[in-house]
Design a protein around this motif. Structure first.
Motif, short mmCIF file in Angstrom:
data_model
loop_
_atom_site.label_atom_id
_atom_site.label_comp_id
_atom_site.label_asym_id
_atom_site.label_seq_id
_atom_site.Cartn_x
_atom_site.Cartn_y
_atom_site.Cartn_z
N ASN A 216 -8.92 -6.79 72.09
CA ASN A 216 -8.10 -7.15 70.78
C ASN A 216 -8.99 -8.19 69.98
OD1 ASN A 216 -5.21 -6.84 71.89
ND2 ASN A 216 -4.96 -8.54 72.63
N ASN A 217 -10.33 -8.36 70.54
CA ASN A 217 -10.96 -8.47 69.35
C ASN A 217 -10.67 -10.62 68.59
OD1 ASN A 217 -13.79 -8.85 67.87
ND2 ASN A 217 -13.24 -7.46 66.59
N ASN A 218 -9.81 -10.95 69.16
CA ASN A 218 -8.80 -12.53 68.33
C ASN A 218 -10.73 -13.27 68.13
OD1 ASN A 218 -6.40 -11.88 69.69
ND2 ASN A 218 -7.35 -12.26 71.82
N THR A 219 -9.75 -13.29 67.13
CA THR A 219 -10.75 -14.57 66.66
C THR A 219 -9.31 -16.17 66.56
OG1 THR A 219 -11.31 -13.26 64.27
CG2 THR A 219 -11.03 -15.69 64.01
N PHE A 220 -10.93 -16.93 67.00
CA PHE A 220 -9.95 -18.30 67.66
C PHE A 220 -11.26 -19.47 66.58
CE2 PHE A 220 -9.46 -16.03 71.78
CZ PHE A 220 -8.30 -16.41 71.84
N TYR A 221 -10.16 -20.47 66.48
CA TYR A 221 -10.13 -21.07 65.51
C TYR A 221 -10.77 -22.68 66.89
CZ TYR A 221 -9.04 -18.82 61.24
OH TYR A 221 -9.92 -18.40 60.36
N LEU A 222 -11.93 -23.75 66.87
CA LEU A 222 -11.63 -24.16 67.13
C LEU A 222 -12.19 -25.62 67.04
CD1 LEU A 222 -13.06 -21.16 68.94
CD2 LEU A 222 -12.76 -23.46 71.64
N ALA A 223 -12.36 -26.37 67.49
CA ALA A 223 -12.23 -28.20 67.33
C ALA A 223 -13.38 -28.60 68.19
CB ALA A 223 -11.09 -28.70 66.47
N SER A 224 -13.60 -29.58 67.80
CA SER A 224 -13.65 -30.70 68.95
C SER A 224 -12.74 -31.41 69.55
CB SER A 224 -14.66 -32.04 68.10
OG SER A 224 -13.80 -32.63 67.09
N SER A 225 -12.79 -32.46 70.72
CA SER A 225 -11.22 -32.08 71.37
C SER A 225 -11.15 -33.71 70.63
CB SER A 225 -11.61 -33.05 72.53
OG SER A 225 -12.77 -34.01 73.61
N ALA A 226 -12.01 -34.96 69.90
CA ALA A 226 -11.69 -35.75 69.71
C ALA A 226 -10.86 -35.31 68.02
CB ALA A 226 -12.97 -36.47 69.39
N PHE A 227 -11.37 -34.77 67.42
CA PHE A 227 -11.35 -34.61 66.20
C PHE A 227 -9.27 -34.11 66.36
CE2 PHE A 227 -10.04 -32.49 62.49
CZ PHE A 227 -10.60 -32.40 61.56
N ALA A 228 -9.26 -33.14 67.26
CA ALA A 228 -8.55 -32.85 67.58
C ALA A 228 -6.71 -33.43 67.85
CB ALA A 228 -8.01 -31.66 68.53
N ALA A 229 -7.45 -34.40 68.54
CA ALA A 229 -6.76 -35.85 69.29
C ALA A 229 -6.28 -36.71 68.19
CB ALA A 229 -7.16 -36.26 70.55
N ARG A 230 -7.15 -36.44 67.21
CA ARG A 230 -7.03 -37.17 66.76
C ARG A 230 -6.04 -36.84 65.06
NH1 ARG A 230 -12.61 -40.74 65.87
NH2 ARG A 230 -12.25 -41.48 68.18
N HIS A 231 -6.22 -35.58 65.10
CA HIS A 231 -6.50 -35.08 62.76
C HIS A 231 -5.24 -34.50 63.62
CE1 HIS A 231 -8.79 -38.08 61.63
NE2 HIS A 231 -9.80 -37.62 62.13
N GLY A 232 -4.11 -33.97 64.62
CA GLY A 232 -3.84 -32.55 64.64
C GLY A 232 -2.91 -32.66 63.10
N SER A 233 -2.20 -33.15 62.52
CA SER A 233 -1.75 -32.35 61.59
C SER A 233 -2.37 -32.39 60.63
CB SER A 233 -0.37 -34.45 61.00
OG SER A 233 -1.49 -34.96 60.52
N THR A 234 -3.86 -32.74 59.67
CA THR A 234 -4.78 -31.89 59.55
C THR A 234 -5.16 -30.42 59.66
OG1 THR A 234 -5.77 -34.12 59.02
CG2 THR A 234 -7.47 -32.33 58.82
N LEU A 235 -4.64 -30.45 60.99
CA LEU A 235 -5.28 -28.65 61.76
C LEU A 235 -3.72 -28.00 61.17
CD1 LEU A 235 -6.68 -29.68 65.33
CD2 LEU A 235 -8.29 -28.66 63.22
N ILE A 236 -2.75 -28.39 60.92
CA ILE A 236 -1.31 -27.98 60.91
C ILE A 236 -2.14 -27.41 59.37
CG2 ILE A 236 1.27 -27.27 60.29
CD1 ILE A 236 -0.50 -27.29 63.26
N ASP A 237 -2.30 -28.56 58.99
CA ASP A 237 -2.08 -28.78 56.56
C ASP A 237 -3.57 -27.02 57.05
OD1 ASP A 237 -0.84 -30.42 56.13
OD2 ASP A 237 -2.27 -31.72 56.28
N VAL A 238 -4.33 -26.99 57.79
CA VAL A 238 -4.94 -26.15 57.89
C VAL A 238 -4.76 -24.90 58.16
CG1 VAL A 238 -8.02 -25.30 57.89
CG2 VAL A 238 -7.02 -27.82 58.45
N PHE A 239 -4.21 -24.94 58.81
CA PHE A 239 -3.61 -23.46 59.70
C PHE A 239 -2.78 -23.21 57.83
CE2 PHE A 239 -3.78 -24.96 63.98
CZ PHE A 239 -5.25 -24.40 64.48
N GLU A 240 -1.93 -23.16 57.30
CA GLU A 240 -1.19 -23.29 56.20
C GLU A 240 -2.60 -22.52 55.33
OE1 GLU A 240 1.57 -26.34 55.44
OE2 GLU A 240 2.81 -26.63 57.34
N GLU A 241 -2.99 -23.48 55.00
CA GLU A 241 -4.29 -23.07 54.25
C GLU A 241 -4.83 -21.48 53.81
OE1 GLU A 241 -4.63 -24.19 50.79
OE2 GLU A 241 -2.90 -25.22 50.82
N LEU A 242 -4.86 -21.10 55.32
CA LEU A 242 -5.55 -20.19 56.24
C LEU A 242 -4.52 -19.27 56.41
CD1 LEU A 242 -7.51 -21.39 59.07
CD2 LEU A 242 -8.83 -20.77 57.37
#
Length: 328
Positions: A216-242
């Protein structure tokens, strides 16, 4: 004031400080360091148009999230930087996270794009005597180790009923691989866009197989575990922009081609070829189907002895909370 009352007041104060600290931890970060590659279309659009900077611009300078961009040659190098804390977030193909997890790197899957099976291929020179995947037996194949092209090669050999030991893998970064391919030092090249489109546009190659039907040649977005735990809402914001960046590319093709031509330093017709084979789709957190698909990638590498240990992909998948998903 009694000692008991003082203790109670102190407890209330400490609780308030703890909640305040937790709230700050869950808020927008002071800085977002983004890793990207030549070919990560949506991130490049965000960078060139300054959309993340606009999204995270606070009412006051002290409240703004500073966005820093770091370019990498390929996914393995990007994830190495993520694992050591040099960046917070980035995008790769399907294989780099498998190799990173097998090596015990500190990162989590946070999102994915819709599959793009037409955007990578196994190539041979136009005048090559190699006519089929079966003809790859005994041949030298260039690829970036631990990349999506690595998995494509695994799957291509499987289709041809060849063993991994039947070929000579030549592990090279994309630019070096193209040079080796063009001077005839290797027999075939497994690669992704825009490198695939660029050499294809030259008319000097033949496509033995694309990822379609193989991966399927998937593209994944990854983050450090600490960043994801602390800034989950920021990741959702980034997904919207993407997701909006993907729509921009699809709905404003002429402008998008001009933007990406300049950003990538490639010919306009190469960018047009790249965009023509990209499907439209939202960027979302990982779901069960994508998780299953990625586990098959991991299992294939382990079965061939290409990673040192079996991995369970689900162990490093970020799960957004209700607070992450709530609009601020």
């Amino acid at each position: 004031m009694s000692i008991i009352r003082r203790i109670q007041n102190l407890a209330v104060l400490l609780t308030g400080l703890l909640l305040s600290a937790q709230s700050m931890a869950q808020g927008a970060p002071a800085e977002l360091r983004v890793g990207y590659q030549k070919g990560t279309i949506n991130l490049t659009v965000l960078k060139e148009r300054g959309l993340l900077e606009q999204r995270f611009k606070g009412a006051a300078a002290s409240a703004a999230t500073r966005v820093t961009w770091v370019e990498f040659a390929a996914g393995p190098q990007l994830l190495e930087a993520l694992a050591v804390g040099s960046i917070d977030f980035g995008a790769t193909g399907d294989s780099p996270p498998v190799f990173a997890q097998a090596a015990g790197k500190n990162l989590v899957y946070v999102g994915y794009e819709v599959p793009k099976p037409d955007t990578s291929a196994v190539l041979v020179p136009a005048d090559s005597p190699i006519k089929s995947l079966e003809d790859l037996k005994g041949k030298k194949i260039a690829m970036q180790k631990g990349s999506s092209a690595h998995f494509l090669t695994v799957q291509a050999l499987k289709r041809a009923k060849l063993a991994w030991s039947d070929i000579q893998p030549i592990y090279l970064a994309p630019a070096d691989a193209r040079a080796a391919f063009e001077r005839g030092s290797v027999d075939a090249w497994s690669i992704w866009d825009p490198y695939y489109a660029a050499v294809e546009e030259s008319g000097k190659v033949r496509v033995l197989a694309t990822s379609r039907g193989l991966s399927n040649n998937n593209t994944f977005y990854l983050a450090s575990s600490a960043f994801a735990a602390r800034h989950g809402s920021t990741l959702i914001d980034v997904f919207e922009e993407l997701t909006q960046a993907e729509k921009y590319v699809q709905n404003n093709r002429v402008e998008a081609v001009q933007l990406l031509t300049k950003a990538f330093g490639l010919e306009q017709k190469v960018i047009e070829r790249v965009l023509a084979r990209r499907p439209l789709g939202a960027v979302k957190p990982i779901n069960a189907d994508v998780l299953l698909d990625q586990q098959q990638v991991a299992d294939a590498f382990f079965q061939l002895g290409l990673i040192p240990a079996a991995v369970k992909v689900a162990d490093i998948v970020w799960k957004p909370t209700a607070n992450d998903l709530a609009r601020r």
